[in-house]
Design a protein around this motif. Structure first.
Motif, PDB file in Angstrom:
ATOM      1  N   GLY A  45       0.165  -1.539   0.506  1.00  0.00           N
ATOM      2  CA  GLY A  45      -0.083   0.142   0.286  1.00  0.00           C
ATOM      3  C   GLY A  45       1.119   1.536   0.154  1.00  0.00           C
ATOM      4  O   GLY A  45       0.329   2.375  -0.647  1.00  0.00           O
ATOM      5  N   TRP A  46       1.848   1.275   0.541  1.00  0.00           N
ATOM      6  CA  TRP A  46       3.159   2.546   0.309  1.00  0.00           C
ATOM      7  C   TRP A  46       3.816   2.189  -1.050  1.00  0.00           C
ATOM      8  O   TRP A  46       3.347   3.746  -1.233  1.00  0.00           O
ATOM      9  N   ARG A  47       4.018   1.690  -1.632  1.00  0.00           N
ATOM     10  CA  ARG A  47       4.187   1.908  -2.532  1.00  0.00           C
ATOM     11  C   ARG A  47       3.287   2.570  -3.456  1.00  0.00           C
ATOM     12  O   ARG A  47       3.600   3.315  -4.246  1.00  0.00           O
ATOM     13  N   ASP A 120      13.238   8.265  -1.381  1.00  0.00           N
ATOM     14  CA  ASP A 120      12.883   6.708  -0.755  1.00  0.00           C
ATOM     15  C   ASP A 120      14.126   5.619  -0.028  1.00  0.00           C
ATOM     16  O   ASP A 120      13.919   5.287   1.080  1.00  0.00           O
ATOM     17  N   ARG A 121      15.220   4.672  -1.102  1.00  0.00           N
ATOM     18  CA  ARG A 121      15.757   4.022  -0.342  1.00  0.00           C
ATOM     19  C   ARG A 121      16.992   4.450  -0.996  1.00  0.00           C
ATOM     20  O   ARG A 121      17.531   5.186  -2.406  1.00  0.00           O
ATOM     21  N   ALA A 122      18.814   4.090  -0.373  1.00  0.00           N
ATOM     22  CA  ALA A 122      19.604   4.242  -0.635  1.00  0.00           C
ATOM     23  C   ALA A 122      19.910   3.498  -1.424  1.00  0.00           C
ATOM     24  O   ALA A 122      20.054   2.378  -1.734  1.00  0.00           O
ATOM     25  N   ASP A 138      14.731   8.025   7.255  1.00  0.00           N
ATOM     26  CA  ASP A 138      15.559   7.532   8.245  1.00  0.00           C
ATOM     27  C   ASP A 138      15.187   5.786   8.665  1.00  0.00           C
ATOM     28  O   ASP A 138      15.014   6.170   9.636  1.00  0.00           O
ATOM     29  N   PHE A 139      15.902   5.070   7.748  1.00  0.00           N
ATOM     30  CA  PHE A 139      15.138   3.786   8.395  1.00  0.00           C
ATOM     31  C   PHE A 139      15.778   2.954   9.583  1.00  0.00           C
ATOM     32  O   PHE A 139      14.532   2.087  10.258  1.00  0.00           O
ATOM     33  N   VAL A 140      16.762   3.830   9.685  1.00  0.00           N
ATOM     34  CA  VAL A 140      17.126   3.084  10.893  1.00  0.00           C
ATOM     35  C   VAL A 140      16.851   3.327  12.382  1.00  0.00           C
ATOM     36  O   VAL A 140      16.725   2.684  12.900  1.00  0.00           O
ATOM     37  N   ASP A 181      18.430  -2.041   7.577  1.00  0.00           N
ATOM     38  CA  ASP A 181      18.141  -0.769   8.550  1.00  0.00           C
ATOM     39  C   ASP A 181      16.964  -0.599  10.080  1.00  0.00           C
ATOM     40  O   ASP A 181      17.703  -0.169  10.858  1.00  0.00           O
ATOM     41  N   ARG A 182      15.423  -1.570   9.668  1.00  0.00           N
ATOM     42  CA  ARG A 182      14.511  -1.252  10.186  1.00  0.00           C
ATOM     43  C   ARG A 182      15.500  -2.398  11.147  1.00  0.00           C
ATOM     44  O   ARG A 182      15.072  -2.728  12.376  1.00  0.00           O
ATOM     45  N   ALA A 183      15.867  -3.410  10.616  1.00  0.00           N
ATOM     46  CA  ALA A 183      16.497  -4.920  11.883  1.00  0.00           C
ATOM     47  C   ALA A 183      17.506  -4.086  12.395  1.00  0.00           C
ATOM     48  O   ALA A 183      17.405  -4.401  13.326  1.00  0.00           O
ATOM     49  N   ALA A 230       6.894  -6.475  12.303  1.00  0.00           N
ATOM     50  CA  ALA A 230       6.845  -6.450  10.551  1.00  0.00           C
ATOM     51  C   ALA A 230       7.313  -5.568   9.857  1.00  0.00           C
ATOM     52  O   ALA A 230       7.308  -3.608  10.645  1.00  0.00           O
ATOM     53  N   HIS A 231       8.327  -5.601   9.135  1.00  0.00           N
ATOM     54  CA  HIS A 231       8.667  -4.332   8.387  1.00  0.00           C
ATOM     55  C   HIS A 231       8.361  -3.302   8.077  1.00  0.00           C
ATOM     56  O   HIS A 231       8.449  -2.249   7.200  1.00  0.00           O
ATOM     57  N   ASN A 232       6.652  -3.569   7.707  1.00  0.00           N
ATOM     58  CA  ASN A 232       5.760  -2.826   6.754  1.00  0.00           C
ATOM     59  C   ASN A 232       4.068  -3.366   7.347  1.00  0.00           C
ATOM     60  O   ASN A 232       4.670  -4.524   7.469  1.00  0.00           O
ATOM     61  N   GLU A 279       5.532   5.169  11.275  1.00  0.00           N
ATOM     62  CA  GLU A 279       5.495   5.735  10.595  1.00  0.00           C
ATOM     63  C   GLU A 279       6.245   5.932   8.992  1.00  0.00           C
ATOM     64  O   GLU A 279       7.444   6.177   9.711  1.00  0.00           O
ATOM     65  N   CYS A 280       6.661   5.918   7.917  1.00  0.00           N
ATOM     66  CA  CYS A 280       7.298   5.982   7.121  1.00  0.00           C
ATOM     67  C   CYS A 280       6.313   6.562   6.027  1.00  0.00           C
ATOM     68  O   CYS A 280       5.504   5.590   5.626  1.00  0.00           O
ATOM     69  N   ASN A 281       6.739   7.598   5.627  1.00  0.00           N
ATOM     70  CA  ASN A 281       5.910   8.892   4.620  1.00  0.00           C
ATOM     71  C   ASN A 281       6.119   8.735   3.315  1.00  0.00           C
ATOM     72  O   ASN A 281       6.703   8.636   3.132  1.00  0.00           O
TER      73      ASN A 281
HETATM   74  O1  AHR Z   1      11.138   1.347   0.913  1.00  0.00           O
HETATM   75  C1  AHR Z   1       9.257   1.803   1.860  1.00  0.00           C
HETATM   76  C2  AHR Z   1       8.968   0.848   2.062  1.00  0.00           C
HETATM   77  O2  AHR Z   1       9.361   0.132   0.877  1.00  0.00           O
HETATM   78  C3  AHR Z   1       7.677   0.520   2.832  1.00  0.00           C
HETATM   79  O3  AHR Z   1       7.920   0.439   3.861  1.00  0.00           O
HETATM   80  C4  AHR Z   1       7.336  -0.363   2.273  1.00  0.00           C
HETATM   81  O4  AHR Z   1       5.843  -0.596   2.516  1.00  0.00           O
HETATM   82  C5  AHR Z   1       7.612  -0.801   0.316  1.00  0.00           C
HETATM   83  O5  AHR Z   1       7.349  -1.598   0.403  1.00  0.00           O
END
Ligand code: AHR
Length: 326
Positions: A45-47, A120-122, A138-140, A181-183, A230-232, A279-281
């Motif tokens: 859903g985030w994506r 979004d990602r590095a 900042d995923f960490v 990073d979340r782990a 859960a990471h998301n 939250e992850c925006n």
């Molecule tokens: O990179 C962000 C992550 O990727 C979100 O948390 C996740 O839902 C998505 O798939």
């Protein structure tokens, strides 16, 4: 450069994978900025919210957006970036599905004189000259916030009262920055309480189905699970289905912590099936378009732009759910 003049026939990607969005490039005048954007996929859903934000913001900003969905495959993203280089777009933006393996294609973009913006990602390249800026969370910190909540609520989270809080972790896509990073952030935070341990950890690929399947296997193989991290949200929602199918009550018999705060996740939090959300925006579109315009105007931009984010308890989620945009 500002106008896409390379014929579609020169592009090796399939029409299904690569679609032009935003204004029609044939209708653009010479000053129209063309952006090639390679999206991870449509895994969550985030994506979906992130894609909608980027497409709407490009339109709003008058940027001609060429959009490709990589279906969670790095090779598709590399193909898309190469096609954008061939098309001589003005700027390339992408959200890398995994952290490593980008140097070669980014060097190709650099040689072609096309600036790259990470959203979004590095990437984990040592050569930071390969991109202009990185816009995202900042995923960490997100993982730390999840772990800190668990430490603060440890007594309540020891559901079976055995003095040990057994956590099972549903990881995001293997090799992806948010999964790594979340782990890490979570592990750092829970180290403050030796009674909390991550007993099992496996990827659910950021999808609802993946979360459900991995949770089913955890329920069969791990005794006395107290908490799911859960990471998301989507994987957390999949885990809820598995927990309910096993005759247990999510949020009570097993506590659930997730990341994202999309509407479905927030509804589950309000319903008491999830206990805490970080939250992850996903609404990165407006900032991305602004950064792209600045980069192309030769203005200096910060190398890192961190997204503002919060956390939600059940009460906090109830207060904002009706107005949630995504
Ligand atoms: O990179 C962000 C992550 O990727 C979100 O948390 C996740 O839902 C998505 O798939």
């Amino acid at each position: 450069m500002k106008k896409s003049l390379i014929a579609a026939a020169a592009i090796s990607m399939s029409a299904a994978m690569l679609t032009a969005c935003g204004s029609d490039s044939n209708a653009s005048d010479d000053d129209t900025i063309t952006m090639g954007f390679s999206q991870v996929g449509a895994e969550s859903g985030w994506r979906t919210a992130n894609t909608a934000s980027i497409q709407a913001s490009a339109k709003e900003a008058g940027i001609d957006l060429k959009f490709a969905d990589a279906q969670q495959k790095q090779e598709n993203q590399i193909k898309a970036i190469r096609s954008y280089i061939q098309q001589k777009v003005d700027v390339i933006a992408f959200s890398p599905v995994v952290e490593s393996g980008w140097d070669t294609v980014l060097q190709e973009a650099k040689r072609a004189g096309i600036p790259v913006i990470l959203t979004d990602r590095a990437v984990d390249s040592d050569d930071t000259s390969l991109y202009e800026t990185f816009l995202g969370s900042d995923f960490v910190l997100e993982g730390e916030k999840a772990g800190e909540w668990l430490v603060a609520n440890a007594a309540d989270a020891d559901v079976d009262g055995d003095g040990t809080i057994k956590v099972v972790q549903l990881e995001g896509t293997t090799g992806a920055a948010p999964a790594i990073d979340r782990a890490d952030g979570f592990a750092t935070a829970i180290a403050a309480d030796p009674s909390i341990e991550v007993t099992a950890s496996q990827t659910g690929d950021f999808t609802r189905d993946g979360g459900k399947q991995v949770m089913e296997s955890f329920l069969n193989s791990v005794q006395g699970i107290d908490v799911v991290f859960a990471h998301n949200d989507d994987m957390g929602l999949g885990a809820i289905e598995a927990i309910e199918a096993a005759g247990l009550v999510p949020g009570k018999d097993i506590k659930i912590i997730t990341i994202d705060a999309v509407k479905d996740g927030m509804q589950a939090l309000v319903d008491g099936k999830i206990n805490f959300i970080v939250e992850c925006n996903p609404l990165l579109g407006p900032q991305l378009m602004e950064l792209a315009k600045k980069v192309l105007a030769g203005e200096e931009v910060p190398k890192r732009v961190v997204t503002d984010e919060t956390t939600f308890t059940q009460e906090e989620a109830a207060a904002v759910l009706a107005d949630r945009q995504y």
